[in-house]
Every structure is written in C-alpha cells, then in structure tokens.
Design a protein around this motif. Structure first.
Motif, PDB file in Angstrom:
ATOM      1  N   GLU A 110      -2.620   0.659  -5.081  1.00 39.76           N
ATOM      2  CA  GLU A 110      -1.583  -0.730  -4.606  1.00 39.76           C
ATOM      3  C   GLU A 110      -1.341  -0.973  -5.668  1.00 39.76           C
ATOM      4  OE1 GLU A 110      -4.500  -4.506  -3.217  1.00 39.76           O
ATOM      5  OE2 GLU A 110      -5.015  -3.240  -4.498  1.00 39.76           O
ATOM      6  N   TYR A 124      -5.828  -1.119   2.399  1.00 38.87           N
ATOM      7  CA  TYR A 124      -6.000  -0.413   1.041  1.00 38.87           C
ATOM      8  C   TYR A 124      -7.526   0.592   0.452  1.00 38.87           C
ATOM      9  CZ  TYR A 124      -6.719   1.398  -4.512  1.00 38.87           C
ATOM     10  OH  TYR A 124      -7.437   1.731  -4.984  1.00 38.87           O
ATOM     11  N   PHE A 167      -4.253   6.625  -1.254  1.00 41.50           N
ATOM     12  CA  PHE A 167      -4.150   5.286  -1.097  1.00 41.50           C
ATOM     13  C   PHE A 167      -3.952   4.773  -2.784  1.00 41.50           C
ATOM     14  CE2 PHE A 167      -4.617   6.036   3.133  1.00 41.50           C
ATOM     15  CZ  PHE A 167      -4.351   4.864   3.504  1.00 41.50           C
ATOM     16  N   THR A 226       0.745  -1.180   0.185  1.00 42.75           N
ATOM     17  CA  THR A 226       0.450  -0.051  -0.162  1.00 42.75           C
ATOM     18  C   THR A 226       0.898   1.100  -0.165  1.00 42.75           C
ATOM     19  OG1 THR A 226      -1.896  -0.633   1.210  1.00 42.75           O
ATOM     20  CG2 THR A 226      -1.735   1.593   0.776  1.00 42.75           C
TER      21      THR A 226
END
Length: 454
Positions: free
Chosen positions: A332, A362, A330, A318
């Motif tokens: 991934e 995430y 955020f 993350t």
C-alpha cells in the motif's frame, strides 16, 4: 605488541595487515572463459524450462542464494537443452552471485547439488588458487563488499550487476593458510549467531502466519458469524456470507497500469539521479516500500516525471510486485508529501470505490485465498512473473461497502498490535545481522586476527 597495519587505499576496506594484499576480483578468478560467466538471457530459457517430471537437469536461480539452499526449486531442462547451455553449468565450489533485484547475495555451490545450469539472474565465478571459495563468500557479503556494490550498481535503474562491475570490486587477500583459519573461525562464530537469528525468524514467521490467517478468516467469513453462508463456487475462497458477491479483480478496478504504460523507462536513463528529496520526483520501487520509504533511492527530473504521468503516485494506491521472488506481494503506497511515480516490476491498481474500498483491496491482497491464486499464476514459468491478465483473473469475495468499512476498522486495530510485535522482532533480528556483518568485516579485512596464525 600492536599489529603492524597499512592503508589499503580502498575506502571500504581501510587498513589491513602489513603482509596482506588487496586485489580486484578479476585478478583472483581463473584466467579463462570459466573465470566469470553471466547467466543466459531469459529468452534462452523461456521455452525450455520444465518440471522435474520432464527434465533431468536443474535450473538454479536467485531464490537458491536467498534461501542458502540449493535443493530448493523445481525448474529443470532436458538433457538436450542442458548440453546446448553447457557453458552455464553450475559445479561444486563455483561461486554464485545474484545480479538482479536482491544484489549482494553470494553462495559457494555445495558438493551435493543436482547437475544443472544457472538462470539469467545469476553470475558464476571460478576462483584461482589465490583464494578459497568460502573466504570469498564471507568477504563479498561483508559490509566492505556491499558498500562497493551499492556504489557500482547505481548505473542501472534496476540495481543490477554485470560481470564488469563484479570483476572491478576490491577484496583483501591474505595467505591461504590465514584464509582457512578465518573461515574456520567465522564458521563457528556465525553458526551461533545464525541460530539466534533463525529463532527470531521463526517467531516472525509465526506472527505473520497468524496475521494472514486472521485476515483470511475475516474477509471470507465476515464479522457476524450468525449470518447464513453459501458456497462461493471458488475453491480458494470456500463459503462466504450469503449476501456477499464474488468478482474477478478486473471487474472492480478503474486503473491497472505499470511504468511501461508511457514507454520504456530505459529511454530516460540520462534523467535518472541518485540524490535526495531535493530531486524533482521519486521512483517508487518494491525495495523502497519494504524499507519503509527511507530517504534514499532513485529520482527523476521534471521531464521524466511528465513522461511517466500516467503512473504518478499520490498515496493510498495498491501496488503489486509482478516479477521475481516477491511476485504477487501486495503493498500500500503510504501518504506522501512529494511527487512520485511507479517504478519497475510492479503494477498500480486503483479500485472502483462504488464496489471496493482501496484499503479493503489491500487487505484482500494479504489473504491466503488471493496469495494462493497469484502464486499458481506466477510460478507457471521459469521466472516467477505476473502479467496483467493474471492479476485481473483472480477471484475475490466482496461484502457491501458499509461492511468493508467495519471489517477494515476491525482488522486495522488487530493488525497494528501484531505489526508492532513483528517490528520489535525485526529490530532484534537486524541488530543480530549487523553484529554478524561487523564481525565478518573485522576478520576479512584483518582488523582482528585469528590468534593461531598471527
């Protein structure tokens, strides 16, 4: 009769009308200290920026260019500091250019702005009588301008500009009367294109808000609406299932690091390359994640990669943007088949799997409750920024791990459908934007002419 053309001698411009010229930007700006000016160093503003309640003079930044809105923002300085920083004053008809991060943005400063100064992420330009500001804006943001920027900005790991780069860019220069005709024509045509684009952007925003609402509702209330609830004690979270627990992010992480963990990346400048996947390791930036990891970017050699080993990326981590307009976003890290390391302006976070699944973390980062907490922390200073303590202190509600699996599966299935619809809208929006760029390019390079002035 065919238009008489000549070669400009510049790859990105190509042929231009016979009676046009091509000039470097340094030859069309005012021949004084006001011709081009880089914003003040960040430290010159850090302690001086205040809210609108305490300051009289506005601080303009990159967000104003991205939004094309000089009324946006609430960072101000006092009259005393404004006078001290008067060299960075922004006036109507100045041209503001973004110099860090989102390069290539350019706006003519409108006539109705509040008095103020620019921050460290902008360059201001004042043109000579050779060029109209609005024509410059069109030419600078066209494909012709952006192609030059991509080549010339690659000497910086952060894709940044400086006044030397900007002054060295080439721009076509027709007579003023034709510049005005081009501006009038493009204003009319682009207004129609922008209207279509704005409608698509509105549809995308509604879909994204629905997605965020779905995530927020699910990760704070769970899937079983019949379970007893309790007050989480955190205003951003509200009520949660009785068997869930509230933690700060610091309590569920095994790793929180950034690329500076091994020293300054600037020390590795000689090891940075701009090649392809044949290079040793890729430096992952927020830009790469937002364009779905296309096959270009910044790479380092084996020595540099080993130096940055603590921030190596394997896939699934993350990542969170920690500075600028995207602070708090955020991401991934996707599964990768090559060596990679974390780039600047992001933190990498790896969870304790006994408490929190990495993918569930995430999803938590997409929720309104987490976004609100991070936004408050990020905007506490002039330049949106998050330090590690800001991130660590955020509250999150966590169900048992088995429930995290179920919630993740549910959300992934729902989100995939929403994301597919959003992707279609983005493709349509990109096609509209490319059409606009092509239209502008054809007219600011003279490949198409406005009939009234031919």
């Amino acid at each position: 009769m065919a238009e008489q053309m000549k070669e400009s001698g510049i790859q990105w411009i190509g042929a231009i009308p016979y009676n046009w010229n091509v000039e470097r930007i340094k030859h069309i700006i005012q021949n004084n200290d006001n011709g081009i000016k880089v914003g003040p160093f960040g430290s010159a503003l850090t302690n001086e920026v205040v809210s609108s309640d305490e300051g009289k003079y506005k601080v303009y930044g990159q967000s104003n260019l991205i939004r094309k809105d000089f009324s946006y923002g609430d960072n101000y300085v006092s009259e005393q500091n404004y006078k001290r920083l008067i060299n960075y004053e922004v006036l109507p008809n100045d041209i503001a250019v973004s110099m860090m991060g989102t390069i290539g943005k350019c706006s003519v400063v409108p006539g109705n702005i509040e008095p103020g100064i620019m921050d460290s992420h902008l360059i201001k330009i004042r043109l000579s009588q050779k060029m109209l500001p609005r024509y410059f804006e069109y030419a600078y943001e066209s494909d012709m301008g952006y192609s030059q920027l991509l080549i010339n900005s690659k000497g910086s790991i952060m894709n940044g500009l400086n006044s030397t780069i900007v002054k060295g860019l080439y721009i076509p220069v027709p007579e003023i009367i034709e510049q005005q005709a081009i501006v009038d024509f493009l204003d009319k045509e682009c207004a129609q294109i922008d209207s279509i684009a704005a409608d698509l952007e509105k549809q995308i925003a509604l879909l994204q808000q629905y997605k965020k609402s779905l995530i927020t509702e699910t990760i704070t209330k769970g899937l079983d609406k019949s379970v007893p609830m309790k007050d989480s004690g955190i205003e951003w979270i509200g009520e949660i299932p009785e068997h869930w627990k509230v933690y700060r992010i610091k309590n569920v992480l095994n790793i929180l690091t950034d690329y500076t963990a091994n020293g300054s990346f600037k020390d590795l400048a000689d090891n940075v390359e701009y090649l392809d996947f044949e290079s040793y390791a890729r430096v992952i930036r927020l830009t790469d994640l937002r364009v779905n990891m296309q096959n270009y970017g910044i790479y380092v050699d084996e020595h540099a990669y080993n130096y940055l080993q603590k921030s190596a990326l394997l896939g699934g981590e993350t990542l969170i943007a920690n500075v600028g307009a995207y602070a708090g976003l955020f991401c991934e890290m996707p599964t990768i088949q090559y060596k990679a390391t974390l780039g600047p302006n992001m933190y990498m976070m790896i969870t304790d799997p006994k408490l929190l699944l990495q993918h569930y973390f995430y999803l938590l980062g997409q929720s309104q409750s987490v976004c609100d907490q991070l936004q408050i922390k990020a905007t506490a200073s002039a330049q949106p920024k998050l330090n590690k303590m800001d991130v660590k202190s955020v509250y999150i509600a966590i169900p048992p791990v088995y429930e995290q699996y179920k919630i993740s599966e549910f959300l992934d299935s729902k989100i995939s459908v929403i994301d597919e619809t959003i992707d279609v809208k983005y493709q349509q929006l990109e096609a509209i934007r490319q059409h606009k760029k092509s239209l502008i390019y054809e007219y600011v390079t003279g490949k198409k002419r406005v009939k009234e002035v031919r």
